[in-house]
Design an enzyme around this catalytic site. Structure first.
Site, short mmCIF file in Angstrom:
data_model
loop_
_atom_site.label_atom_id
_atom_site.label_comp_id
_atom_site.label_asym_id
_atom_site.label_seq_id
_atom_site.Cartn_x
_atom_site.Cartn_y
_atom_site.Cartn_z
N ASN A 130 0.85 -1.13 -0.08
CA ASN A 130 -0.08 0.01 -0.22
C ASN A 130 0.98 1.28 -0.02
OD1 ASN A 130 -1.76 2.20 0.52
ND2 ASN A 130 -2.31 1.33 2.61
N TRP A 131 0.99 1.81 -1.05
CA TRP A 131 1.89 3.05 -1.30
C TRP A 131 1.40 4.35 -0.74
CZ3 TRP A 131 3.73 2.94 -7.17
CH2 TRP A 131 4.52 1.76 -7.38
N SER A 171 3.61 -2.04 10.35
CA SER A 171 5.11 -2.13 10.59
C SER A 171 5.69 -3.54 10.15
CB SER A 171 5.57 -1.72 11.93
OG SER A 171 4.82 -0.60 12.22
N GLY A 179 2.86 -1.37 4.41
CA GLY A 179 2.77 0.58 3.97
C GLY A 179 4.15 0.83 3.77
N GLY A 180 5.09 1.56 4.78
CA GLY A 180 6.27 2.14 4.85
C GLY A 180 7.27 1.15 3.99
N GLU A 227 -6.71 4.55 8.14
CA GLU A 227 -6.60 6.09 7.78
C GLU A 227 -8.13 6.74 7.04
OE1 GLU A 227 -2.82 5.42 5.64
OE2 GLU A 227 -1.85 5.16 7.38
P1 PGA Z 1 2.99 0.15 7.64
O1 PGA Z 1 1.43 0.49 6.92
O2 PGA Z 1 3.54 -1.06 7.05
O3 PGA Z 1 3.70 1.44 7.38
O4 PGA Z 1 2.84 0.27 9.24
C1 PGA Z 1 0.63 -0.74 7.00
C2 PGA Z 1 -0.67 -0.27 6.50
O5 PGA Z 1 -1.07 0.86 6.70
O6 PGA Z 1 -1.30 -0.86 5.38
#
Ligand code: PGA
Length: 252
Positions: free
Chosen positions: A9-10, A215, A236-237, A99
């Site tokens: 997920n960018w 994370s 995500g990150g 989010e």
């Molecule tokens: P993250 O985000 O890996 O940066 O914690 C995960 C996500 O929101 O899908």
């Protein structure tokens, strides 16, 4: 056996050229790998979807959007419908990311509407659920996730459930560097699978992929993904750097 899934997920990162470069290099990496233990999905911003689709040439990396509108079409300035997403070549859409729930006030009812529209447009849905820190501290995490699934998802038929991937993302672990322990993840994933079993029966629950998000990194992915009810991750990150994303997929 459920196939593992790793979806990147960018979020709202990278311009078009950067996105295309990253997607192209991930596509190339997997084109040279022996087949397919893992389904890899990239979820760039809407505006990158068509361009990214063009560079995913080898059929090894699928495409998804991060959201879609709650209406099919019409005068909704600035919105992007599920059907438009599908027309770019995307196969998936993330619905109910925390989010979206918190910054854009998307509630269970709205998410249910989006999910149905997405499925009826021919997309598969990565449906996110998860509790915030306070809810976990108050030991309400099971109640919260149950509500999110019952109200967001459980109006679907069992045929429609075949198009669902659930992502359990404890909100306190998203982008914070904190992860759920493998045991916490397994406990919640098993709970989710049992809820699905109760509602849709054991065939459906056994087939359902349940991803962990929050994370994930190459260094912790292997342990989390080795749990029996964890079928991969929503990243995500770490999806923004080729080495990290590939490292997580290799950990599967
Ligand atoms: P993250 O985000 O890996 O940066 O914690 C995960 C996500 O929101 O899908």
């Amino acid at each position: 056996m459920r196939k593992k899934i790793v979806a990147g997920n960018w979020k709202m990162n990278m311009d078009l050229a950067e996105g295309i470069k990253l997607a192209g290099s991930i596509d190339k990496y997997f084109s040279e790998k022996p087949a397919e233990k893992v389904t890899v999905i990239l979820c760039p911003p809407f505006i990158h979807l068509a361009g990214v689709h063009e560079v995913l040439k080898h059929g090894r990396v699928a495409l998804g959007a991060q959201n879609c509108a709650a209406e099919a079409s019409g005068a909704f300035t600035g919105e992007v419908s599920a059907w438009m997403v599908k027309s770019t070549g995307a196969e998936y859409v993330i619905i109910g990311h925390s989010e979206r729930r918190s910054y854009y006030h998307e509630d269970d009812k709205l998410l249910n509407k989006k999910t149905l529209l997405a499925i009826n447009s021919g997309l598969k849905v990565i449906f996110c659920c998860g509790e915030v820190l306070k809810e976990r501290e108050d030991k309400k995490h099971f109640i919260i996730v149950k509500r999110q699934l019952e109200e967001g998802l459980f109006s679907l038929t069992s045929e429609q459930m075949d198009r669902i991937v659930i992502a359990y993302e404890p909100v306190w672990a998203i982008g914070t560097g904190l992860t759920a322990s493998p045991e916490q993840a397994q406990e919640m994933h098993k709970y989710i699978r049992d809820l699905v079993k109760e509602k849709y029966g054991s065939d459906c629950s056994k087939k359902l992929p349940i991803l962990y998000g929050g994370s994930c990194k190459p260094s912790n992915a292997k342990e989390i993904f080795s749990k029996p009810d964890v079928d991969g991750g929503l990243i995500g990150g770490a999806a923004l750097k080729r080495e990290d994303f590939v490292g997580i997929i290799e950990a599967v």
